[in-house]
Design a protein around this motif. Sequence first.
Motif, PDB file in Angstrom:
ATOM      1  N   ALA A 101       0.968  -1.253   0.144  1.00  0.00           N
ATOM      2  CA  ALA A 101       0.085   0.045   0.020  1.00  0.00           C
ATOM      3  C   ALA A 101       0.716   1.317  -0.308  1.00  0.00           C
ATOM      4  O   ALA A 101       0.765   2.361  -0.643  1.00  0.00           O
ATOM      5  N   ASN A 102       2.004   1.182   1.054  1.00  0.00           N
ATOM      6  CA  ASN A 102       2.811   2.504   0.866  1.00  0.00           C
ATOM      7  C   ASN A 102       3.634   2.601  -0.702  1.00  0.00           C
ATOM      8  O   ASN A 102       3.845   3.787  -0.990  1.00  0.00           O
ATOM      9  N   TYR A 157       4.221   2.457  10.488  1.00  0.00           N
ATOM     10  CA  TYR A 157       3.852   2.845   9.051  1.00  0.00           C
ATOM     11  C   TYR A 157       3.095   3.821   9.164  1.00  0.00           C
ATOM     12  O   TYR A 157       2.133   4.439   8.217  1.00  0.00           O
ATOM     13  N   GLY A 158       3.143   4.826  10.483  1.00  0.00           N
ATOM     14  CA  GLY A 158       2.410   5.892  10.557  1.00  0.00           C
ATOM     15  C   GLY A 158       0.753   5.876  10.805  1.00  0.00           C
ATOM     16  O   GLY A 158       0.157   6.975  10.753  1.00  0.00           O
ATOM     17  N   PHE A 159       0.415   4.948  11.335  1.00  0.00           N
ATOM     18  CA  PHE A 159      -1.001   4.583  11.611  1.00  0.00           C
ATOM     19  C   PHE A 159      -1.034   5.391  13.145  1.00  0.00           C
ATOM     20  O   PHE A 159      -0.386   5.559  13.754  1.00  0.00           O
ATOM     21  N   GLU A 160      -2.436   6.199  13.175  1.00  0.00           N
ATOM     22  CA  GLU A 160      -2.843   6.732  14.374  1.00  0.00           C
ATOM     23  C   GLU A 160      -4.384   6.433  14.727  1.00  0.00           C
ATOM     24  O   GLU A 160      -4.983   5.781  13.861  1.00  0.00           O
ATOM     25  N   GLN A 161      -4.715   6.791  15.816  1.00  0.00           N
ATOM     26  CA  GLN A 161      -6.033   6.455  16.267  1.00  0.00           C
ATOM     27  C   GLN A 161      -7.092   7.363  15.563  1.00  0.00           C
ATOM     28  O   GLN A 161      -6.628   8.695  15.303  1.00  0.00           O
ATOM     29  N   ASN A 162      -8.201   7.089  14.980  1.00  0.00           N
ATOM     30  CA  ASN A 162      -9.194   7.828  14.323  1.00  0.00           C
ATOM     31  C   ASN A 162     -10.332   8.119  14.774  1.00  0.00           C
ATOM     32  O   ASN A 162     -10.617   7.346  15.965  1.00  0.00           O
ATOM     33  N   ALA A 163     -11.341   8.534  14.303  1.00  0.00           N
ATOM     34  CA  ALA A 163     -12.553   9.090  14.805  1.00  0.00           C
ATOM     35  C   ALA A 163     -13.475   7.581  14.864  1.00  0.00           C
ATOM     36  O   ALA A 163     -14.481   7.567  15.566  1.00  0.00           O
ATOM     37  N   GLN A 164     -12.850   6.528  14.389  1.00  0.00           N
ATOM     38  CA  GLN A 164     -13.721   5.228  14.526  1.00  0.00           C
ATOM     39  C   GLN A 164     -13.521   4.680  15.574  1.00  0.00           C
ATOM     40  O   GLN A 164     -13.699   3.424  15.568  1.00  0.00           O
ATOM     41  N   ARG A 165     -12.474   5.001  16.586  1.00  0.00           N
ATOM     42  CA  ARG A 165     -12.179   4.258  17.670  1.00  0.00           C
ATOM     43  C   ARG A 165     -13.353   3.869  18.482  1.00  0.00           C
ATOM     44  O   ARG A 165     -13.529   2.617  19.347  1.00  0.00           O
ATOM     45  N   LEU A 166     -14.406   4.829  18.371  1.00  0.00           N
ATOM     46  CA  LEU A 166     -15.489   4.310  19.391  1.00  0.00           C
ATOM     47  C   LEU A 166     -16.049   3.095  18.937  1.00  0.00           C
ATOM     48  O   LEU A 166     -16.521   2.312  19.713  1.00  0.00           O
ATOM     49  N   ARG A 209      11.107  13.875  17.233  1.00  0.00           N
ATOM     50  CA  ARG A 209      10.605  12.477  16.523  1.00  0.00           C
ATOM     51  C   ARG A 209       9.484  12.356  15.942  1.00  0.00           C
ATOM     52  O   ARG A 209       9.147  12.000  14.884  1.00  0.00           O
ATOM     53  N   CYS A 210       8.329  13.102  16.467  1.00  0.00           N
ATOM     54  CA  CYS A 210       6.816  13.137  16.105  1.00  0.00           C
ATOM     55  C   CYS A 210       7.069  13.937  14.659  1.00  0.00           C
ATOM     56  O   CYS A 210       6.254  13.491  13.668  1.00  0.00           O
ATOM     57  N   LYS A 270       5.760  10.405   6.698  1.00  0.00           N
ATOM     58  CA  LYS A 270       4.676   9.886   6.430  1.00  0.00           C
ATOM     59  C   LYS A 270       3.889  10.704   5.021  1.00  0.00           C
ATOM     60  O   LYS A 270       3.265  10.141   4.469  1.00  0.00           O
ATOM     61  N   LYS A 271       3.986  12.008   5.220  1.00  0.00           N
ATOM     62  CA  LYS A 271       3.205  12.933   4.304  1.00  0.00           C
ATOM     63  C   LYS A 271       3.882  12.545   2.784  1.00  0.00           C
ATOM     64  O   LYS A 271       3.305  12.451   1.856  1.00  0.00           O
ATOM     65  N   ALA A 272       5.500  12.101   2.853  1.00  0.00           N
ATOM     66  CA  ALA A 272       6.098  11.526   1.608  1.00  0.00           C
ATOM     67  C   ALA A 272       5.959  10.307   1.315  1.00  0.00           C
ATOM     68  O   ALA A 272       6.780   9.841   0.595  1.00  0.00           O
ATOM     69  N   TRP A 273       5.133   9.572   1.904  1.00  0.00           N
ATOM     70  CA  TRP A 273       4.986   8.057   1.591  1.00  0.00           C
ATOM     71  C   TRP A 273       6.270   7.366   1.845  1.00  0.00           C
ATOM     72  O   TRP A 273       6.584   6.712   0.896  1.00  0.00           O
TER      73      TRP A 273
END
Length: 384
Positions: free
Chosen positions: A178-179, A211-220, A351-352, A359-362
Amino acid sequence: MPRLLRSTGSEAARLKILRTESHVSAQWANASFMHYLHLIDYEGRANAMDVIPWCCVPFSQQGIERYCALNAFQAYKPYIMEKLSTCESVIIPMLLKKLLHVCELLNIFSDNEEIVSLYFDVLNCLYDRCYEEPSLFKSIWNKVCVTNFVKTAIFEKLMVKSPKYNSPRFLKYVLEIANSANFDLHSFPFCPVTSALLNGNSEYMRILLQYGFEQNAQRLTVYNKYFLPCANPLYDLLKSPLETRTSSRTAVITEILLLLIIIVSCKSIRKRLSIVDCFRLLWNSLSYPFITEQELQNEVCKYFTCYNMCNLQRSYPANAEQFFRLVELYSEMLPESENILQPRTLKHLCRCVVRRQLKKAWNLPHGIQSLPVPNFIRSYLILK
């Protein structure tokens, strides 16, 4: 030819079944998709023609057409999958194009369960063959994953341990392709990071974060699946901050309180430790300040002061005192957290920022290896 029903007490019912069987045979042999399948793949059509499963045949015209199409596909699928497993690599794109064409002819894309199964079978076959072609992966995904239901089901299946499909290496294979295809898997209607957290799957959590994943609005949605079967009344009160699409500090505090409830309810000590490990990994990727114990205690006091808690007697925690004992576990989960609210260290914030730009640059995580920095800094950036 086998019969739908060997014996029946009603002559009218018997004649109806015979007419249906005859109609299905005619539909099966003369359906337009069979003619197309003949043009696309003569041998595949021959295999599909040999198998007519006589069970649960519907009586309506539309039902019979759908029945024929699905069973033609189920007869064709093993044949084409065997071809994919044994053919030369240069033939794979042609076979996959043929398979997707057949799916389109038979309208298989409208059957969510069938298409999710097909996606994993194809991906697993390519994984076994170490086949990595980003453009092919992207074309399969765009064809197969049309609805949010399918996208969610695929990610849920990726995050559940299964001997057939799932291993950390398989997840890494999917994310790697995917990357390479610059394909955004981060914004889909599912939160794999929260899924890994609640399941205590530290291997998957580490890979997702790398791979740069974060929590999103679907965590609920993930929390709902965990808490709703338990019918914990406290969850109905605590979940409201998680319903917002933005991750406010109140939502983070609430999520930590929910996680403490989950940890203390785990019967397995190993799973408790795994969830704590996932929690630490997650905070290594976040830039906002640590939550303090005082903030957690204030939130507990707010809920136990403002709401009627008489219906919590059979749940845990049932009162503020029990909840305060849970809050004491927080300092053990994150020993580096402070008792006063303050920004994270400059080293961590750097680091962040670096990871966000890559991540923005794939180019995450592989871009870290090309940075002109010492190896110990590379390890720090890659969250090892």
